[in-house]
Design an enzyme around this catalytic site. Structure first.
Site, mmCIF file in Angstrom:
data_model
loop_
_atom_site.group_PDB
_atom_site.id
_atom_site.type_symbol
_atom_site.label_atom_id
_atom_site.label_comp_id
_atom_site.label_asym_id
_atom_site.label_seq_id
_atom_site.Cartn_x
_atom_site.Cartn_y
_atom_site.Cartn_z
ATOM 1 N N PHE A 1 4.793 33.024 58.368
ATOM 2 C CA PHE A 1 6.487 32.779 57.556
ATOM 3 C C PHE A 1 7.695 33.632 57.917
ATOM 4 C CE2 PHE A 1 4.552 29.169 54.422
ATOM 5 C CZ PHE A 1 3.498 30.157 54.477
ATOM 6 N N ASP A 2 8.661 32.408 57.768
ATOM 7 C CA ASP A 2 9.660 33.408 58.608
ATOM 8 C C ASP A 2 10.506 33.494 56.811
ATOM 9 O OD1 ASP A 2 13.564 33.201 59.340
ATOM 10 O OD2 ASP A 2 12.445 34.631 58.647
ATOM 11 N N GLY A 3 11.401 34.649 56.939
ATOM 12 C CA GLY A 3 11.624 34.789 55.051
ATOM 13 C C GLY A 3 12.914 33.828 54.475
ATOM 14 N N ASP B 1 13.463 29.561 60.262
ATOM 15 C CA ASP B 1 14.625 28.010 60.592
ATOM 16 C C ASP B 1 15.105 27.953 61.690
ATOM 17 O OD1 ASP B 1 17.115 29.661 59.152
ATOM 18 O OD2 ASP B 1 15.501 30.642 59.411
ATOM 19 N N PHE C 1 6.616 29.201 60.551
ATOM 20 C CA PHE C 1 7.048 28.736 60.260
ATOM 21 C C PHE C 1 8.894 29.347 60.261
ATOM 22 C CE2 PHE C 1 5.534 24.912 58.744
ATOM 23 C CZ PHE C 1 3.837 25.528 58.079
#
Lengths: 369, 221
Positions: A214-216, A333, A331
């Site tokens: 995951f991205d943060g 954004d 993931f």
């Protein structure tokens, strides 16, 4: 290839032949006889899907589970009637695996391990095919599912209407689709969702351990810090993070999914399988460990979420790091990072959330937090 | 000529009418149409009220029939009714046990774009488990006629939508149901395979006008 163990739970001494998930299905008759036998003998020779409220439900669309580019072109160039005719004509030709396929296979591997340890539990992954395809494509999709030995027993083929309502009805924990609009709709309804793309290069991923990265910001956390960065630049961002180090970040759209993964991980830990856990999670963030990363870690800790590895890149490109981790899905954004990951063979999914969506151009590498 | 008998529920009638209109648009000499017969089993006093409210809603009801409860099945048979729709579960069950296909009407909260007919695939896949075997033949021939009618329209913009739901079997069962229906000439528009998941949430989204092929079950289930 890890074969999913579907040995029946033998309650009585009966001549029941197990139904291994190994042979590819040819005729429909075979299946019918099998299911009738199951009924007559009253023993489940196949495992039953869990109740939606107990399971971690992952909904995938047909375009991300399988490769359907050719058929898409037929649809775009020749219209829906021709598209459906084509699909029916090629009904017995299974589709090739798509970008979500390795991820789904890994979910099934985890299920197999969970069933071994907790045979009565319904806390499992449940994979549902949710497509706005027409039911005419149904037989080809089912044939493909059988061909690839996927354990997908539930689906919705909505024949053109929005699948979003069905996502809620299935209590979906994660929705993966090729259609960014549908993904945005799902996010607006509070369902974790991401858009997936087919890439030509795919690095090999583990067959025994599910890895999710995951991205943060704007994925696990809200996009508040990104807003500051975009509005006021890097220095202001650092200052803001330092000033607010002890204030928790707000949650982002994928937080719930990480939470669901964590709950399943704990089930393995409870049986002494921490080192051998078939689920591993990663945080891959452009934040830096020494400064802005602290707030991220404190937030995760306060949420009671354990992440196995946190990688603070301090602005360095994510591609090479992801290539080392080899997650089944990553993931982010920002399309810039999704594309960068894909270039190096990582299956990346775009979460169209937050302020980054207004800035569609790729960023200069290095000028990042 | 299809024959359908309804009691109450104006949206079903309007949707049925719309199908007829579209069929006639395509072929003014079309003979495969829905023919709506209104059967009232209440007392005679209701009759004038029913007739006036029907014309008030602009509904073309072909025939009116007044029958007592005891003679209901005979009335249906005499009128060659292929499908009996009712909001009364016991009435519908009673009728289907005598061999006339019946279905419960769904609750429509908002007018819909098409007539939505839901088929329950479980009985198609496992005919031995059919709770109302008496009306199985009627169900098969009705679905063939329905398939013919559906075939008059294209994939999109059809005034008639066929929805398949399988409740208990897995995806293979649903595949068998799709194949079976196709072999009877009925192409399905939407398919939902629940594999044991609770029906309620999905059914409330599907909003069928009526449900066929499950014996007679409660649409609110």
């Amino acid at each position: 290839m890890v074969k999913m163990s579907l040995d029946p739970v033998q309650v009585k001494e009966l001549n029941v032949s197990p139904s291994p998930n190994g042979d590819s299905r040819a005729s429909w008759e075979e299946e019918e006889v099998e299911e009738e036998e199951e009924d007559r003998l009253g023993i489940a020779t196949k495992t039953k899907p869990p109740k939606p409220e107990n399971a971690v439900t992952v909904a995938v669309s047909s375009r991300v589970l399988f490769r359907t580019e050719l058929e898409q072109r037929v649809f775009e160039q020749k219209g829906v009637e021709e598209y459906l005719r084509y699909q029916i004509e090629h009904e017995n030709e299974p589709f090739a695996p798509g970008p979500a396929f390795p991820f789904v296979k890994a979910l099934e591997t985890v299920n197999a391990r969970l069933r071994e340890l907790y045979p009565q539990s319904e806390e499992l992954f449940d994979i549902v095919l949710v497509t706005y395809n027409h039911a005419h494509v149904g037989i080809r999709l089912i044939n493909t599912i059988n061909h690839h030995n996927l354990f997908i027993e539930r689906f919705c083929m909505t024949g053109g209407s929005s699948p979003i309502g069905y996502l809620k009805a299935w209590q979906t924990n994660l929705y993966l689709s090729a259609d960014a609009d549908k993904v945005r709709e799902a996010l607006a309804e509070g369902i974790a969702a991401a858009t997936m793309f087919m890439t030509e290069k795919l690095t090999e991923v583990s067959e025994s351990q599910l890895r999710v990265a995951f991205d943060g910001d704007a994925v696990l956390f809200s996009d508040e810090s990104e807003r500051i960065f975009k509005a006021h630049g890097l220095d202001k961002f650092f200052q803001h993070e330092q000033d607010n180090e002890d204030t928790l970040l707000d949650h982002g759209p994928l937080k719930g999914f990480l939470e669901a993964l964590g709950k399943l991980q704990k089930k393995f830990y409870a049986k002494g399988q921490r080192l051998d856990c078939p689920i591993r999670t990663y945080l891959v963030t452009a934040r830096s460990a020494a400064s802005s990363g602290i707030r991220a870690l404190k937030t995760l800790r306060a949420w009671g979420l354990e992440i196995d590895e946190a990688l603070f890149l301090a602005g360095a490109p994510k591609g090479p790091m992801l290539e080392k981790i080899r997650p089944h899905i990553y993931f982010d954004d920002q399309m810039f990072h999704v594309e960068g990951a894909a270039e190096m063979g990582t299956v990346a999914a775009h979460v169209p959330y937050g302020v980054a969506q207004k800035h569609n151009q790729p960023q200069k590498p290095g000028a990042r937090k | 000529m299809e024959m359908v008998s309804t009691v109450q529920n104006t949206d079903v009638k309007q949707s049925l009418q719309k199908v007829n209109e579209r069929l006639l648009e395509k072929n003014p000499a079309e003979s495969l149409l829905f023919d709506v017969v209104l059967i009232a089993t209440d007392s005679q006093q209701q009759s004038s009220r029913i007739i006036s409210s029907t014309s008030h809603y602009g509904l073309e009801v072909g025939r009116f029939c007044f029958s007592s409860r005891e003679d209901l099945v005979e009335t249906l048979v005499v009128n060659n009714v292929q499908l009996f729709l009712s909001t009364d579960r016991d009435e519908a069950l009673q009728v289907s046990q005598k061999g006339v296909l019946s279905a419960l009407l769904g609750r429509q909260e908002a007018p819909s774009e098409s007539l939505r007919v839901m088929l329950c695939g479980d009985a198609i896949v496992r005919p031995d488990c059919d709770p109302v075997p008496a009306s199985r033949g009627a169900a098969q021939s009705f679905s063939a006629r329905l398939g013919e009618m559906r075939g008059r329209f294209g994939v999109s913009g059809s005034p008639l939508s066929i929805v398949l739901v399988t409740s208990s079997g897995g995806s293979k069962s649903c595949g068998v149901a799709l194949q079976t229906l196709r072999s009877r000439g009925l192409s399905v528009d939407e398919a939902y395979c629940l594999a044991g998941a609770p029906r309620g949430p999905i059914l409330s989204l599907l909003r069928p006008h009526f449900l066929l092929g499950d014996g007679v079950i409660d649409l609110e289930d």
